[in-house]
Write a protein that holds these residues in place. Structure first.
Motif, PDB file in Angstrom:
ATOM      1  N   VAL A 103      20.427  33.729 -34.889  1.00  0.00           N
ATOM      2  CA  VAL A 103      21.474  34.163 -35.813  1.00  0.00           C
ATOM      3  C   VAL A 103      21.113  35.517 -36.405  1.00  0.00           C
ATOM      4  O   VAL A 103      19.992  35.710 -36.894  1.00  0.00           O
ATOM      5  CB  VAL A 103      21.684  33.157 -36.972  1.00  0.00           C
ATOM      6  CG1 VAL A 103      22.802  33.639 -37.897  1.00  0.00           C
ATOM      7  CG2 VAL A 103      21.991  31.783 -36.441  1.00  0.00           C
ATOM      8  N   LEU A 104      22.056  36.443 -36.347  1.00  0.00           N
ATOM      9  CA  LEU A 104      21.923  37.716 -37.045  1.00  0.00           C
ATOM     10  C   LEU A 104      22.812  37.665 -38.286  1.00  0.00           C
ATOM     11  O   LEU A 104      23.886  37.052 -38.248  1.00  0.00           O
ATOM     12  CB  LEU A 104      22.383  38.874 -36.150  1.00  0.00           C
ATOM     13  CG  LEU A 104      21.322  39.574 -35.290  1.00  0.00           C
ATOM     14  CD1 LEU A 104      20.505  38.577 -34.502  1.00  0.00           C
ATOM     15  CD2 LEU A 104      21.941  40.618 -34.388  1.00  0.00           C
ATOM     16  N   PRO A 130      10.170  34.670 -36.113  1.00  0.00           N
ATOM     17  CA  PRO A 130      11.149  33.838 -36.802  1.00  0.00           C
ATOM     18  C   PRO A 130      12.147  34.653 -37.619  1.00  0.00           C
ATOM     19  O   PRO A 130      13.262  34.195 -37.895  1.00  0.00           O
ATOM     20  CB  PRO A 130      10.310  32.944 -37.716  1.00  0.00           C
ATOM     21  CG  PRO A 130       9.016  33.648 -37.889  1.00  0.00           C
ATOM     22  CD  PRO A 130       8.803  34.488 -36.649  1.00  0.00           C
ATOM     23  N   ALA A 131      11.739  35.884 -38.009  1.00  0.00           N
ATOM     24  CA  ALA A 131      12.626  36.730 -38.810  1.00  0.00           C
ATOM     25  C   ALA A 131      12.299  38.190 -38.540  1.00  0.00           C
ATOM     26  O   ALA A 131      11.131  38.579 -38.492  1.00  0.00           O
ATOM     27  CB  ALA A 131      12.468  36.434 -40.298  1.00  0.00           C
ATOM     28  N   ASP A 176      15.448  33.105 -36.089  1.00  0.00           N
ATOM     29  CA  ASP A 176      15.511  31.808 -35.463  1.00  0.00           C
ATOM     30  C   ASP A 176      16.422  30.960 -36.372  1.00  0.00           C
ATOM     31  O   ASP A 176      16.207  30.911 -37.574  1.00  0.00           O
ATOM     32  CB  ASP A 176      14.083  31.247 -35.398  1.00  0.00           C
ATOM     33  CG  ASP A 176      14.082  29.756 -35.212  1.00  0.00           C
ATOM     34  OD1 ASP A 176      14.609  29.305 -34.183  1.00  0.00           O
ATOM     35  OD2 ASP A 176      13.587  29.056 -36.109  1.00  0.00           O
ATOM     36  N   ARG A 177      17.452  30.370 -35.785  1.00  0.00           N
ATOM     37  CA  ARG A 177      18.466  29.702 -36.618  1.00  0.00           C
ATOM     38  C   ARG A 177      17.882  28.641 -37.545  1.00  0.00           C
ATOM     39  O   ARG A 177      18.221  28.595 -38.738  1.00  0.00           O
ATOM     40  CB  ARG A 177      19.522  29.062 -35.722  1.00  0.00           C
ATOM     41  CG  ARG A 177      20.582  28.321 -36.528  1.00  0.00           C
ATOM     42  CD  ARG A 177      21.462  27.495 -35.623  1.00  0.00           C
ATOM     43  NE  ARG A 177      22.513  26.819 -36.357  1.00  0.00           N
ATOM     44  CZ  ARG A 177      23.603  26.351 -35.797  1.00  0.00           C
ATOM     45  NH1 ARG A 177      23.783  26.492 -34.489  1.00  0.00           N
ATOM     46  NH2 ARG A 177      24.506  25.733 -36.526  1.00  0.00           N
ATOM     47  N   ALA A 178      17.013  27.779 -36.998  1.00  0.00           N
ATOM     48  CA  ALA A 178      16.478  26.675 -37.806  1.00  0.00           C
ATOM     49  C   ALA A 178      15.702  27.223 -39.007  1.00  0.00           C
ATOM     50  O   ALA A 178      15.746  26.645 -40.104  1.00  0.00           O
ATOM     51  CB  ALA A 178      15.592  25.780 -36.942  1.00  0.00           C
ATOM     52  N   THR A 179      15.010  28.337 -38.802  1.00  0.00           N
ATOM     53  CA  THR A 179      14.242  28.941 -39.901  1.00  0.00           C
ATOM     54  C   THR A 179      15.170  29.431 -41.002  1.00  0.00           C
ATOM     55  O   THR A 179      14.933  29.196 -42.191  1.00  0.00           O
ATOM     56  CB  THR A 179      13.409  30.125 -39.367  1.00  0.00           C
ATOM     57  OG1 THR A 179      12.530  29.642 -38.346  1.00  0.00           O
ATOM     58  CG2 THR A 179      12.596  30.780 -40.472  1.00  0.00           C
ATOM     59  N   ALA A 195      15.856  37.947 -45.292  1.00  0.00           N
ATOM     60  CA  ALA A 195      14.468  37.869 -44.840  1.00  0.00           C
ATOM     61  C   ALA A 195      13.538  37.489 -45.988  1.00  0.00           C
ATOM     62  O   ALA A 195      12.535  36.791 -45.777  1.00  0.00           O
ATOM     63  CB  ALA A 195      14.047  39.206 -44.236  1.00  0.00           C
ATOM     64  N   SER A 196      13.847  37.907 -47.220  1.00  0.00           N
ATOM     65  CA  SER A 196      12.954  37.577 -48.339  1.00  0.00           C
ATOM     66  C   SER A 196      12.912  36.064 -48.566  1.00  0.00           C
ATOM     67  O   SER A 196      11.907  35.535 -49.043  1.00  0.00           O
ATOM     68  CB  SER A 196      13.372  38.313 -49.609  1.00  0.00           C
ATOM     69  OG  SER A 196      14.616  37.849 -50.047  1.00  0.00           O
ATOM     70  N   MET A 197      13.965  35.359 -48.186  1.00  0.00           N
ATOM     71  CA  MET A 197      13.951  33.896 -48.307  1.00  0.00           C
ATOM     72  C   MET A 197      12.982  33.289 -47.303  1.00  0.00           C
ATOM     73  O   MET A 197      12.314  32.290 -47.591  1.00  0.00           O
ATOM     74  CB  MET A 197      15.356  33.340 -48.064  1.00  0.00           C
ATOM     75  CG  MET A 197      16.397  33.952 -48.983  1.00  0.00           C
ATOM     76  SD  MET A 197      18.069  33.444 -48.546  1.00  0.00           S
ATOM     77  CE  MET A 197      18.050  31.818 -49.200  1.00  0.00           C
ATOM     78  N   VAL A 198      12.913  33.900 -46.118  1.00  0.00           N
ATOM     79  CA  VAL A 198      11.973  33.420 -45.098  1.00  0.00           C
ATOM     80  C   VAL A 198      10.535  33.738 -45.531  1.00  0.00           C
ATOM     81  O   VAL A 198       9.624  32.924 -45.340  1.00  0.00           O
ATOM     82  CB  VAL A 198      12.303  34.045 -43.725  1.00  0.00           C
ATOM     83  CG1 VAL A 198      11.247  33.703 -42.695  1.00  0.00           C
ATOM     84  CG2 VAL A 198      13.686  33.578 -43.254  1.00  0.00           C
TER      85      VAL A 198
END
Ligand code: CTP
Ligand code: MG
Length: 235
Positions: A103-104, A130-131, A176-179, A195-198
């Protein structure tokens, strides 16, 4: 791996000044959102674009997508957005069919990102990150301040991070969608990028080169720049 793009386009555009929601304003005669959709659909790797529309603007977005030529190979979905950007992205993610595993997330407010940047982000996710975020070095030195309690008061400087280590982050950001789904389920603070959430999950986010033309249309001067870039491309 199938790739979908979520385009948050539900913001008002307060900093741009009074008028229609920012994503629906025209750049050289074509709505900013249509430029952004075309920029994503230009990538052969992208098979679905989910537009997160202004809450009362889904019908208008539908007629705009119908009225403009877009690649046949791309599918489109429209969902109404939420109060904050993060809510809008979540609503877009919730609408994704199961077969998409990359997912973008791309701001409608970055209508001019080149396809090579889109493809570089997808490539890095396919390679296992993953991101992924596109980013550029900064021109200005950045200072951290103690924000003034009253408007107009001088603000004391707290620190000056070393400029060479800083990057200005753009979109599309790739996941990565699940991430990304897990990040949106876990992190509840108000953040300004996905990305900061990841990062808050403790995972490594990687940077690929961004592009000057991926700048965000935020203030009135950005409209002047965007229209000049389009004129240079003859669009
Ligand atoms: N966005 C959204 N839903 C919101 C807020 C923002 O989908 N509730 C989207 C915007 O449409 C934009 C992107 O997130 O494409 C980046 O946000 P920003 O540039 O801040 O746009 P606005 O929020 O519209 O602008 P402003 O903050 O000046 O009101
Ligand atoms: Mg905003």
């Amino acid at each position: 791996a199938r790739t979908a793009v979520v385009i948050p386009a539900a913001g008002r555009g307060v900093r741009l000044g009074p008028g229609a929601p920012k994503a629906l304003r025209a750049l050289n005669g074509t709505p900013m959102l249509i430029h952004a959709v075309r920029a994503m659909a230009a990538s052969r790797a992208v098979s679905l674009v989910v537009v997160v529309a202004p809450p009362d603007g889904a019908a208008e977005v539908k007629s705009l997508l119908d009225a403009h030529a877009l690649p046949e190979r791309t599918d489109f979905l429209i969902v109404p957005g939420g109060a904050e950007r993060q809510d809008s992205v979540k609503l877009g993610l919730d609408a994704l069919p199961p077969e998409y595993d990359i997912v973008l997330v791309h701001d409608a407010a970055r209508p001019l990102v080149p396809v090579d940047t889109v493809d570089a982000v997808i490539e890095a996710v396919r390679d296992g990150a993953p991101a992924v975020v596109p980013a550029l070095p900064l021109a200005d030195t950045v200072k951290e301040v103690e924000p003034a309690s009253a408007a107009g008061d001088p603000e004391p400087v707290v620190a000056t991070p070393e400029r060479a280590r800083l990057r200005a982050v753009q979109t599309p950001q790739g996941f990565d969608r699940a991430t990304l789904v897990r990040a949106h389920e876990t992190v509840t603070d108000n953040v300004t990028d996905d990305a900061s959430m990841v990062e808050q999950l403790g995972l490594t986010v990687v940077v690929v080169p961004g592009h000057e033309e991926a700048f965000k249309v935020t203030r009135p001067l950005d409209l002047v720049l965007a229209e000049a870039v389009l004129a240079r491309r003859r669009l």
